[in-house]
Scaffold this motif. Structure first.
Motif, PDB file in Angstrom:
ATOM      1  N   SER A  41       4.006  11.647 -10.191  1.00  0.00           N
ATOM      2  CA  SER A  41       3.681  13.074 -10.196  1.00  0.00           C
ATOM      3  C   SER A  41       4.933  13.930 -10.342  1.00  0.00           C
ATOM      4  O   SER A  41       4.962  14.893 -11.121  1.00  0.00           O
ATOM      5  N   VAL A  42       5.973  13.580  -9.614  1.00  0.00           N
ATOM      6  CA  VAL A  42       7.229  14.346  -9.675  1.00  0.00           C
ATOM      7  C   VAL A  42       7.829  14.295 -11.083  1.00  0.00           C
ATOM      8  O   VAL A  42       8.258  15.312 -11.627  1.00  0.00           O
ATOM      9  N   MET A  43       7.858  13.105 -11.678  1.00  0.00           N
ATOM     10  CA  MET A  43       8.395  12.964 -13.027  1.00  0.00           C
ATOM     11  C   MET A  43       7.562  13.747 -14.043  1.00  0.00           C
ATOM     12  O   MET A  43       8.104  14.386 -14.946  1.00  0.00           O
TER      13      MET A  43
ATOM     14  N   PHE B 254       0.836  -1.200   0.000  1.00  0.00           N
ATOM     15  CA  PHE B 254       0.000   0.000   0.000  1.00  0.00           C
ATOM     16  C   PHE B 254       0.872   1.252   0.000  1.00  0.00           C
ATOM     17  O   PHE B 254       0.635   2.198  -0.760  1.00  0.00           O
ATOM     18  N   TYR B 255       1.877   1.274   0.836  1.00  0.00           N
ATOM     19  CA  TYR B 255       2.791   2.417   0.872  1.00  0.00           C
ATOM     20  C   TYR B 255       3.632   2.482  -0.393  1.00  0.00           C
ATOM     21  O   TYR B 255       3.971   3.572  -0.875  1.00  0.00           O
ATOM     22  N   GLY B 256       3.946   1.316  -0.948  1.00  0.00           N
ATOM     23  CA  GLY B 256       4.652   1.301  -2.222  1.00  0.00           C
ATOM     24  C   GLY B 256       3.814   1.903  -3.330  1.00  0.00           C
ATOM     25  O   GLY B 256       4.321   2.610  -4.218  1.00  0.00           O
ATOM     26  N   LEU B 257       2.505   1.637  -3.276  1.00  0.00           N
ATOM     27  CA  LEU B 257       1.581   2.220  -4.244  1.00  0.00           C
ATOM     28  C   LEU B 257       1.575   3.740  -4.135  1.00  0.00           C
ATOM     29  O   LEU B 257       1.605   4.460  -5.142  1.00  0.00           O
ATOM     30  N   GLY B 258       1.555   4.240  -2.904  1.00  0.00           N
ATOM     31  CA  GLY B 258       1.590   5.685  -2.697  1.00  0.00           C
ATOM     32  C   GLY B 258       2.886   6.302  -3.192  1.00  0.00           C
ATOM     33  O   GLY B 258       2.880   7.367  -3.833  1.00  0.00           O
ATOM     34  N   LEU B 259       4.004   5.639  -2.926  1.00  0.00           N
ATOM     35  CA  LEU B 259       5.303   6.154  -3.390  1.00  0.00           C
ATOM     36  C   LEU B 259       5.384   6.155  -4.911  1.00  0.00           C
ATOM     37  O   LEU B 259       5.961   7.069  -5.514  1.00  0.00           O
ATOM     38  N   PHE B 260       4.804   5.136  -5.533  1.00  0.00           N
ATOM     39  CA  PHE B 260       4.789   5.080  -6.997  1.00  0.00           C
ATOM     40  C   PHE B 260       4.039   6.279  -7.570  1.00  0.00           C
ATOM     41  O   PHE B 260       4.501   6.926  -8.524  1.00  0.00           O
ATOM     42  N   MET B 261       2.875   6.599  -6.994  1.00  0.00           N
ATOM     43  CA  MET B 261       2.086   7.717  -7.493  1.00  0.00           C
ATOM     44  C   MET B 261       2.792   9.052  -7.243  1.00  0.00           C
ATOM     45  O   MET B 261       2.728   9.968  -8.072  1.00  0.00           O
TER      46      MET B 261
ATOM     47  N   CYS C 113      -2.983  13.755  -6.292  1.00  0.00           N
ATOM     48  CA  CYS C 113      -3.538  15.076  -6.609  1.00  0.00           C
ATOM     49  C   CYS C 113      -2.929  16.173  -5.731  1.00  0.00           C
ATOM     50  O   CYS C 113      -2.621  17.267  -6.207  1.00  0.00           O
ATOM     51  N   LEU C 114      -2.751  15.878  -4.437  1.00  0.00           N
ATOM     52  CA  LEU C 114      -2.163  16.862  -3.531  1.00  0.00           C
ATOM     53  C   LEU C 114      -0.711  17.157  -3.903  1.00  0.00           C
ATOM     54  O   LEU C 114      -0.281  18.320  -3.894  1.00  0.00           O
ATOM     55  N   ILE C 115       0.033  16.109  -4.212  1.00  0.00           N
ATOM     56  CA  ILE C 115       1.427  16.309  -4.641  1.00  0.00           C
ATOM     57  C   ILE C 115       1.469  17.103  -5.944  1.00  0.00           C
ATOM     58  O   ILE C 115       2.323  17.984  -6.136  1.00  0.00           O
TER      59      ILE C 115
ATOM     60  N   VAL D  11      -8.676   5.475  -3.302  1.00  0.00           N
ATOM     61  CA  VAL D  11      -9.002   6.900  -3.157  1.00  0.00           C
ATOM     62  C   VAL D  11      -7.885   7.641  -2.428  1.00  0.00           C
ATOM     63  O   VAL D  11      -7.498   8.747  -2.817  1.00  0.00           O
ATOM     64  N   ILE D  12      -7.350   7.030  -1.384  1.00  0.00           N
ATOM     65  CA  ILE D  12      -6.242   7.652  -0.648  1.00  0.00           C
ATOM     66  C   ILE D  12      -5.040   7.846  -1.560  1.00  0.00           C
ATOM     67  O   ILE D  12      -4.395   8.908  -1.570  1.00  0.00           O
ATOM     68  N   THR D  13      -4.741   6.822  -2.345  1.00  0.00           N
ATOM     69  CA  THR D  13      -3.600   6.898  -3.261  1.00  0.00           C
ATOM     70  C   THR D  13      -3.787   8.000  -4.293  1.00  0.00           C
ATOM     71  O   THR D  13      -2.868   8.783  -4.561  1.00  0.00           O
ATOM     72  N   MET D  14      -4.987   8.071  -4.881  1.00  0.00           N
ATOM     73  CA  MET D  14      -5.245   9.101  -5.878  1.00  0.00           C
ATOM     74  C   MET D  14      -5.247  10.492  -5.251  1.00  0.00           C
ATOM     75  O   MET D  14      -4.792  11.462  -5.865  1.00  0.00           O
TER      76      MET D  14
END
Length: 281
Positions: free
Chosen positions: A29-31, A18-25, A115-117, A108-111
Motif C-alpha cells: 500500500s505504501v509503495m 501471518f504478521y509477515g503477510l500483514g506487513l507485506f500488504m 484498505c485502512l492503510i 479478511v484481516i489482512t485485506m
C-alpha cells in the motif's frame, strides 16, 4: 468446533507468517501510494482510478494467501496436530471447517489492514478525493469478500488433501500465479475493440503516395461462442473479478459474488469429502 476455532486462532496470533503477510500488504500500500503521490504532485498528472488505489491489494492477495495457507495447514500435518485432533475425538468435518474459517479470517484481516492503510495514506498524501473517488464501494467490498472466500477455499482444499508441506506450497503458489495470469489474459482479450485503425499507403489523383488512416475489423476481437466462453471465464476466475473491482468503469453484477461463493462451496465440499476418506499419518 468452538475448541478447534479457539486453538486455531490462538495459533494464528502467534504465527510469524501471518504478521509477515500483514506487513507485506502494508508495504504494498505504501509503495502504491508513493507512485500516486508522484503522479499527482511531481508529474502533475491526473489520477482517477481510486478503486484500484483502494482495492489494489486484491492483486497479490492470491499469491500471498498461497504462501500463508500452505504453511499454516502444512505445519499442522508436519507436527502431527491434525492426527492428534482426530485421535481426541474431533470430527474431520469440524477440523476442515475450523481451518477454512481461520484462514478466511486471516485473509479478511489482512485485506482490511490494506484498505485502512490505503485510506489513511490517501487522505494524508492526496486528500478526500482518495475516498470520494471510489466508485460503488459497497459492491466492491461485497465482491472482495467473495473473491477472498473463493481463493481461501481453493487453497485450503489443496493444503488439506496433501500432507507434504513443500509440495503443497509449490502447487498452491503455482496455482495462484496461473489463476492471476489467466484472469489478466481473459480481461485483456475481452477488452479488445471490435475495430481498429491502421495506416495504409494510397495514391491520390496526382500519383503521389500518402499515408491514410483506415478503420478495419480487429482480428483479435472475440465474437460469438468464443466471447461467451471468455465471459464465463471472467465470472469464474477470481483474478478476473479482481481486475473488475479495480476498474472504476466496470459494471458490477450479482453474478460476480454468487460465482465466487459457488466455487468456494464446491471446493469446500470436495475437500471435506476427500479429507474424510484419506489416511492421516
Amino acid at each position: 468446533m468452538n475448541r478447534l476455532l479457539s486453538a486455531n486462532f490462538a495459533r494464528l496470533w502467534r504465527s510469524k507468517i501471518f504478521y509477515g503477510l500483514g506487513l507485506f500488504m502494508i508495504g504494498y500500500s505504501v509503495m502504491f501510494y508513493r507512485d500516486v503521490y508522484m503522479t499527482i504532485h511531481v508529474k502533475h498528472k491526473e489520477y482517477t482510478n481510486w478503486n484500484f488505489a483502494f482495492f489494489g491489494g486484491l492483486l497479490p492477495i492470491g499469491i500471498a494467501l498461497a504462501v500463508f495457507v500452505s504453511f499454516y495447514i502444512g505445519t499442522e500435518y508436519s507436527s502431527g496436530t491434525i492426527r492428534n485432533k482426530i485421535a481426541t475425538g474431533h470430527s474431520r468435518f469440524h477440523i476442515y471447517m475450523a481451518n477454512l474459517l481461520v484462514c478466511y479470517a486471516a485473509a479478511v484481516i489482512t485485506m482490511t489492514v490494506y484498505c485502512l492503510i490505503s485510506l489513511m495514506m490517501g487522505v494524508i498524501l492526496v486528500g478526500k478525493v482518495a475516498i470520494s473517488g471510489i466508485r460503488q464501494p459497497g459492491w466492491g467490498v461485497l465482491i472482495t469478500l467473495a473473491i477472498i472466500m473463493a481463493y481461501t477455499a481453493a487453497l485450503v482444499f489443496i493444503a488439506m488433501i496433501d500432507m507434504n508441506i513443500a509440495r503443497t506450497g509449490i502447487v498452491s503458489l503455482l496455482s495462484a500465479m496461473l489463476i492471476l495470469g489467466a484472469g489478466m489474459l481473459v480481461i485483456q482479450r475481452l477488452e479488445m475493440p471490435e475495430y481498429t485503425t491502421r495506416m495504409e499507403e494510397v495514391q491520390d489523383e496526382y500519383g503521389k503516395v500518402k499515408m491514410v488512416e483506415k478503420t478495419v475489423l480487429n482480428s483479435n476481437y472475440l465474437s460469438g461462442e468464443r466471447r461467451r466462453v471468455y465471459e464465463c471465464a471472467r465470472l469464474l476466475l477470481p483474478s478476473s473479478q479482481v481486475v473488475e473491482v479495480n476498474n472504476n468503469n466496470a459494471e458490477y453484477s450479482v453474478k460476480m459474488p454468487l460465482c465466487m461463493l459457488g466455487e468456494a462451496f464446491l471446493f469446500t465440499v470436495a475437500g471435506i469429502w476427500i479429507f474424510c476418506r484419506r489416511d492421516v499419518r
